[in-house]
Design an enzyme around this catalytic site. Structure first.
Site, mmCIF file in Angstrom:
data_model
loop_
_atom_site.group_PDB
_atom_site.id
_atom_site.type_symbol
_atom_site.label_atom_id
_atom_site.label_comp_id
_atom_site.label_asym_id
_atom_site.label_seq_id
_atom_site.Cartn_x
_atom_site.Cartn_y
_atom_site.Cartn_z
ATOM 1 N N LYS A 52 0.841 -1.205 0.000
ATOM 2 C CA LYS A 52 0.000 0.000 0.000
ATOM 3 C C LYS A 52 0.871 1.249 0.000
ATOM 4 C CE LYS A 52 -3.595 -2.659 2.196
ATOM 5 N NZ LYS A 52 -4.164 -3.157 3.441
ATOM 6 N N GLN A 96 -5.196 -1.902 9.614
ATOM 7 C CA GLN A 96 -4.808 -3.197 9.049
ATOM 8 C C GLN A 96 -5.254 -4.339 9.964
ATOM 9 O OE1 GLN A 96 -3.207 -3.651 5.964
ATOM 10 N NE2 GLN A 96 -3.708 -5.771 6.402
ATOM 11 N N ASP A 119 -11.457 1.916 3.450
ATOM 12 C CA ASP A 119 -11.583 0.459 3.322
ATOM 13 C C ASP A 119 -13.056 0.046 3.204
ATOM 14 O OD1 ASP A 119 -9.516 -1.271 2.991
ATOM 15 O OD2 ASP A 119 -8.976 -1.386 5.115
#
Ligand code: NAP
Length: 287
Positions: A52, A96, A119
């Site tokens: 990322k 994460q 997300d």
């Protein structure tokens, strides 16, 4: 033989277009920024986070990483998220997963402002997706839909069978496919006679995390097969959920692993960060 859907190439094209958009934003004084929070020392998470960060660098998105001790409390984690919610320079917040067992990931997701939820995991984003409102769509399902669109694979009226019902892949995919007027069937670990369902599929999407689970005899001739799974064999080789070598003989289109859905996930995350930066700087935004 099936046409191979090249996710790597498609993701590269998307990132190139996003770089142009990002440069345009910067020329207007808007600097898109992603904040990534990682708790503990999970080797797989480190690889995902590195990918990322590399993609952000390439596009010109600012990137800040918060590496938290694995013993951090829920309160400390939530406090950091709240602080980032309030920071004007931060457009997107990514937490994460997985988190250590003592932390409640849903509680943490609930703390992320929906305006920065790149997300697409907050209850607000999930709810908006379910009722067809504009929102951030979870990156992997979004990447799958983008692939189908780019290869002109029409979803309307098709029998779509999804294997897996996780919050991050299977469930949002149901909404994405319904929004495109597919007839959707979802299978999971309690589904009986799974091949009865998979054999009906015009489009079969597997996201269960079991190496070579989908075999040739489970797939209808001419079906489109999308493999979300990422598994390691005992020899350390990366494979999907689909027995690629044999299924490609009956499918019309198929995604490889690696080089299929994986790169699309990162590209759609970048897309969401740019979208967040645009929305947060648009005075008329109702997003
Ligand atoms: P997950 O949370 O573990 O969910 C797996 C799902 O598969 C569950 O719904 C489970 O059913 C179902 N399942 C498990 N075994 C099954 C079986 N034998 N038959 C039918 N269904 C079964 O996994 P996830 O996070 O969704 O990830 C799934 C896979 O996609 C993993 O390999 C992961 O690494 C990969 N992934 C890839 C990307 C990418 O960018 N390419 C992104 C995310 C995930 P129950 O609900 O009944 O337990």
């Amino acid at each position: 033989m099936a046409t191979i859907i090249d996710g790597k190439e498609l993701a590269k094209k998307i990132r190139t277009n996003l770089k142009v958009e990002c440069d345009e934003l910067k020329a207007k004084g808007i600097n898109p920024k992603l904040a990534v929070i990682m708790v503990g020392d999970n080797p797989a998470s480190k690889v995902y986070v590195r990918n990322k960060s590399k993609a952000c660098d390439e596009i010109g998105i600012e990137y800040e990483e918060f590496l938290l001790d694995e013993n951090i409390t829920q309160q400390e984690l939530n406090d950091l998220i709240k602080k980032l919610n309030d920071e004007k320079e931060v457009n997107g917040i990514l937490l994460q997963s997985p988190l250590p067992n003592h932390l409640n990931i849903n509680q943490a997701f609930k703390t992320i402002s929906y305006r920065k939820d790149v997300d697409g995991f907050t209850p607000s984003s999930v709810g908006k997706l379910a009722i067809g409102e504009d929102t951030f769509i979870s990156c992997t399902p979004h990447g799958v839909i983008k692939m189908l669109e780019e290869y002109n694979i029409d979803v309307e009226g098709k029998e779509v069978v999804i294997l897996g019902r996780s919050n991050i892949v299977g469930r949002p995919l149901i909404q994405c496919c319904l929004a495109k007027n597919a007839t959707v069937t979802v299978c999971h670990s309690k589904t009986k006679n799974i091949e009865k369902h998979t054999k009906r599929a015009d489009i079969l999407i597997s996201a269960i995390g079991k190496a070579k689970f989908v075999t040739k005899d489970m797939v209808k001739e001419g079906a489109v097969v999308i493999d979300v799974g990422i598994n390691r064999t005992e020899e350390g080789k990366l494979v999907g959920d689909v027995d690629f070598e044999n299924v490609e003989k009956v499918a019309s289109y198929i995604t490889p692993v690696p080089g299929g859905v994986g790169p699309m996930t990162v590209a759609m995350l970048m897309n969401n960060v740019i979208k967040a930066a645009i929305e947060q700087n648009n005075e008329k935004s109702t997003f």
